[in-house]
Design a protein around this motif. Structure first.
Motif, short mmCIF file in Angstrom:
data_model
loop_
_atom_site.label_atom_id
_atom_site.label_comp_id
_atom_site.label_asym_id
_atom_site.label_seq_id
_atom_site.Cartn_x
_atom_site.Cartn_y
_atom_site.Cartn_z
N ALA A 97 72.22 28.55 76.96
CA ALA A 97 72.45 29.86 76.36
C ALA A 97 73.83 30.10 76.34
CB ALA A 97 71.78 30.88 77.29
N THR A 98 74.36 31.36 75.41
CA THR A 98 75.54 31.47 75.26
C THR A 98 75.89 33.10 75.69
OG1 THR A 98 75.46 30.32 73.18
CG2 THR A 98 77.24 31.75 73.15
N ILE A 99 77.13 33.17 76.36
CA ILE A 99 77.44 34.78 76.94
C ILE A 99 77.38 35.38 75.46
CG2 ILE A 99 79.04 35.97 78.03
CD1 ILE A 99 77.41 34.33 79.92
N VAL A 100 76.90 36.60 75.51
CA VAL A 100 77.12 37.61 74.51
C VAL A 100 78.36 38.52 75.01
CG1 VAL A 100 76.40 39.52 72.74
CG2 VAL A 100 75.02 37.37 73.31
N SER A 101 78.04 39.19 76.17
CA SER A 101 79.04 40.19 76.54
C SER A 101 78.88 40.36 78.22
CB SER A 101 78.79 41.40 75.90
OG SER A 101 77.34 41.85 76.39
N VAL A 102 80.14 40.52 78.69
CA VAL A 102 80.23 40.87 80.08
C VAL A 102 80.81 42.30 80.19
CG1 VAL A 102 81.20 40.00 82.32
CG2 VAL A 102 80.44 38.42 80.80
N GLU A 103 80.06 43.00 80.88
CA GLU A 103 80.72 44.42 81.00
C GLU A 103 80.67 44.97 82.47
OE1 GLU A 103 79.18 48.78 79.53
OE2 GLU A 103 78.07 46.96 78.89
N ARG A 104 81.62 45.53 82.84
CA ARG A 104 81.85 46.06 84.34
C ARG A 104 81.07 47.34 84.28
NH1 ARG A 104 85.82 46.23 89.01
NH2 ARG A 104 85.32 48.66 89.84
N LEU A 105 80.26 47.48 85.10
CA LEU A 105 79.29 48.47 85.30
C LEU A 105 79.74 49.61 86.21
CD1 LEU A 105 75.62 47.01 85.61
CD2 LEU A 105 76.36 48.16 83.61
N VAL A 106 80.60 49.37 87.06
CA VAL A 106 80.85 50.57 88.29
C VAL A 106 82.38 50.99 87.78
CG1 VAL A 106 79.27 49.49 89.82
CG2 VAL A 106 81.47 48.54 89.75
N GLY A 107 82.43 51.95 88.63
CA GLY A 107 83.78 52.81 88.67
C GLY A 107 84.91 52.20 89.44
N PRO A 108 86.17 52.82 89.36
CA PRO A 108 87.00 52.23 90.43
C PRO A 108 86.80 52.45 91.72
CG PRO A 108 87.91 54.00 89.04
CD PRO A 108 86.39 53.79 88.62
N PRO A 111 82.66 50.02 95.89
CA PRO A 111 82.94 48.77 96.86
C PRO A 111 82.52 47.59 96.13
CG PRO A 111 81.49 50.25 98.07
CD PRO A 111 81.74 50.78 96.74
N GLY A 112 83.31 46.75 95.56
CA GLY A 112 82.71 45.35 94.77
C GLY A 112 82.46 45.66 93.43
N GLU A 113 82.19 44.57 92.58
CA GLU A 113 82.31 44.63 91.32
C GLU A 113 80.78 44.31 90.86
OE1 GLU A 113 84.82 43.85 87.37
OE2 GLU A 113 84.42 41.83 88.69
N THR A 114 80.21 45.02 89.91
CA THR A 114 78.92 44.52 89.50
C THR A 114 78.81 44.54 87.97
OG1 THR A 114 77.77 45.70 91.22
CG2 THR A 114 76.35 45.18 89.45
N CYS A 115 78.41 43.48 87.24
CA CYS A 115 78.67 43.56 85.56
C CYS A 115 77.17 43.43 85.02
CB CYS A 115 79.36 42.36 85.47
SG CYS A 115 80.98 42.16 86.10
N HIS A 116 77.34 43.85 83.69
CA HIS A 116 76.01 43.74 82.96
C HIS A 116 76.38 42.55 82.01
CE1 HIS A 116 72.40 44.71 80.79
NE2 HIS A 116 73.26 44.90 79.67
N ILE A 117 75.54 41.62 82.04
CA ILE A 117 75.92 40.32 81.19
C ILE A 117 74.55 40.04 80.38
CG2 ILE A 117 76.47 37.86 81.38
CD1 ILE A 117 77.36 38.47 84.35
N VAL A 118 75.11 40.24 79.27
CA VAL A 118 74.10 39.69 78.03
C VAL A 118 74.32 38.11 77.48
CG1 VAL A 118 73.23 40.48 76.03
CG2 VAL A 118 74.09 42.16 77.40
N ILE A 119 73.06 37.69 77.44
CA ILE A 119 73.15 36.05 77.06
C ILE A 119 72.16 35.99 76.22
CG2 ILE A 119 73.92 35.35 79.67
CD1 ILE A 119 71.25 33.98 79.81
N ASP A 120 72.72 35.02 75.07
CA ASP A 120 71.79 34.88 73.94
C ASP A 120 70.99 33.58 74.10
OD1 ASP A 120 70.85 34.20 71.38
OD2 ASP A 120 72.85 34.54 70.36
N HIS A 121 69.66 33.59 74.07
CA HIS A 121 68.87 32.55 74.12
C HIS A 121 68.13 32.18 72.83
CE1 HIS A 121 64.94 34.66 74.12
NE2 HIS A 121 65.72 35.67 74.97
N ASP A 122 68.40 33.07 71.85
CA ASP A 122 68.05 32.53 70.71
C ASP A 122 66.48 32.66 70.09
OD1 ASP A 122 68.87 32.43 67.79
OD2 ASP A 122 68.78 30.03 67.80
N GLY A 123 65.96 33.31 71.26
CA GLY A 123 64.29 33.25 71.08
C GLY A 123 63.62 32.26 71.60
#
Ligand code: FAD
Length: 377
Positions: A97-108, A111-123
């Motif tokens: 699959a292909t990464i569409v976007s990676v977005e940090r979800l949490v504020g400064p 503690p630690g980092e959590t990301c929202h990651i969208v991947i394209d599987h083309d259906g």
């Protein structure tokens, strides 16, 4: 200043040398729709190590008012199957699959980092809400030289239609696993988690090998559109529930009309660690009779004994209602770190005993009735 609920906003602002200022842009703080539109940006000043807001004039802006979006895939394709798809792609022959976007979800202050990651599987790798994909990170398995890494599972945080409503993407909610030496307290990158760091560091266009989908235990039972669903999450455990809630309140699928109650309990460290809070706030506003949301912020709130506020303290606070709902057939789901379960089970047992009920009997009944759903890792 006019106020309106937005689902999408496209804003073009004059270009700036933002990166040279050492600032990382966090979010749009507010928008002024007056004659000369301007936008207030919330950013984190890396040099000064503090949050700052900055006003910025706007060249062009288009807004889309929030409403239930119509899905763009024919519901016949993704709704008609009687059984969920299972292990369409296996570790020996994963899907790329292909990464569409990676977005940090949490504020400064999280503690630690959590990301929202969208991947394209083309259906090509359809899934149902509550299932997981496996990810095989690039590189060699240190325990089996010459072989790929083992598969890591990630709960899918989107509905079967994906965040773009076209049935071609899946989203993950990934916490970056960082290793701190227990003696020095310093990060030791050589021991950081392989797959979570690969995913959180990936860039749009990067390739990702996926397997699955897998899992049946967290599927959203759809036989009764008026059912009650009590969802208990810690951290990234919110992922499958985000999928459920988008299906219930955000999408408009002719074959799925939710008229029941969804009640989410989310435990995180502090308010900066809250995940998808804007989406959940919107459901509270738009569907007050169908959605309840309780947050437990362990480092910011105190429980009634003066200790840290965990999800089990919130469960205890509402135990009468929760037990009544369970007696009435409600489904209860738990997702997140393994460590959450003992504290929750102890609380449920204590509450049951205070009510003169046997928790062991109640639990086996809930399991027998398929009302009890646990996915912890
Ligand atoms: P790994 O490389 O597997 O390392 C595991 C841990 O060991 C890390 O904390 C790492 O820092 C530590 N470590 C590595 N080397 C050493 C060493 N030498 N000494 C001591 N410690 C070391 N995770 C999510 O973030 N979101 C989800 O939605 C999610 N859903 C899941 C669903 C299921 C059904 C399951 C089973 C798991 C799920 N997970 C989820 C967890 C996920 O699968 C991974 O386990 C997690 O991301 C860590 O994988 P990793 O490759 O980054 O870490």
């Amino acid at each position: 200043m006019a106020q309106m609920a937005l689902s999408h906003m496209h804003v073009i602002v004059p270009s700036s040398n933002e990166s040279h200022l050492g600032r990382s842009f966090l979010k749009i703080n507010s928008v002024n729709f007056n004659e000369r539109p301007c936008i207030s940006l919330l950013s984190f000043d890396l040099k000064a190590s503090k949050l700052c807001t900055r006003r910025q004039s706007v060249i062009s802006m288009s807004v889309q008012q929030a409403s239930k979006p119509k899905v763009t895939v024919s519901p016949l394709t993704l709704e008609d199957a009687k059984e969920p798809p299972l292990n369409t792609y296996k570790p020996k022959e994963p899907y790329t699959a292909t990464i569409v976007s990676v977005e940090r979800l949490v504020g400064p202050r999280a503690p630690g980092e959590t990301c929202h990651i969208v991947i394209d599987h083309d259906g090509n790798v359809p899934y149902w809400e509550g299932q997981s994909y496996g990810v095989i990170p690039p590189g060699e398995n240190p325990k089996k030289p010459g072989n790929p890494h083992n598969v890591r599972l990630y709960s899918i945080a989107s509905t079967r239609y994906g965040d773009n409503f076209d049935g071609k993407t899946a989203s993950f909610c990934v916490r970056r696993a960082v290793y701190y030496d227990p003696e020095t307290g310093k990060e030791d990158p050589s021991k950081n988690g392989v797959c979570s760091n690969f995913l959180c560091d990936s860039k749009p266009g990067d390739k990702v090998k996926i397997t699955g989908p897998s899992g049946k235990i967290m599927l959203l039972p759809e036989d009764n559109p008026n059912a009650t669903h009590i969802m208990i999450a810690t951290g990234t455990g919110v992922a499958p529930f985000r999928g459920y809630l988008r299906r219930m309140f955000m999408e408009s699928v002719p074959t799925f009309k939710f008229g029941g109650l969804a009640w989410l309990f989310l435990g995180v460290a502090n308010s900066d660690s809250l995940l998808y809070d804007d989406e959940f706030e919107k459901y509270l506003k738009d569907y007050p009779d169908n959605f309840r949301f309780d947050r437990a912020l362990s480092r910011e709130q105190k429980n009634k004994k003066g200790g840290k506020m965990y999800v089990q303290d919130k469960i205890e606070e509402y135990s009468d209602e929760i037990f009544k709902l369970l007696d009435g057939g409600a489904h209860i789901y738990f997702c997140g770190l393994k460590g959450m379960m003992p504290g929750i089970q102890d609380t449920l047992k204590r509450v049951a005993e205070e009510r003169g009920e046997s928790w062991d009997q109640k639990l086996s009944q809930l399991k027998k009735n398929k009302q009890w759903h646990v996915e912890v890792y």
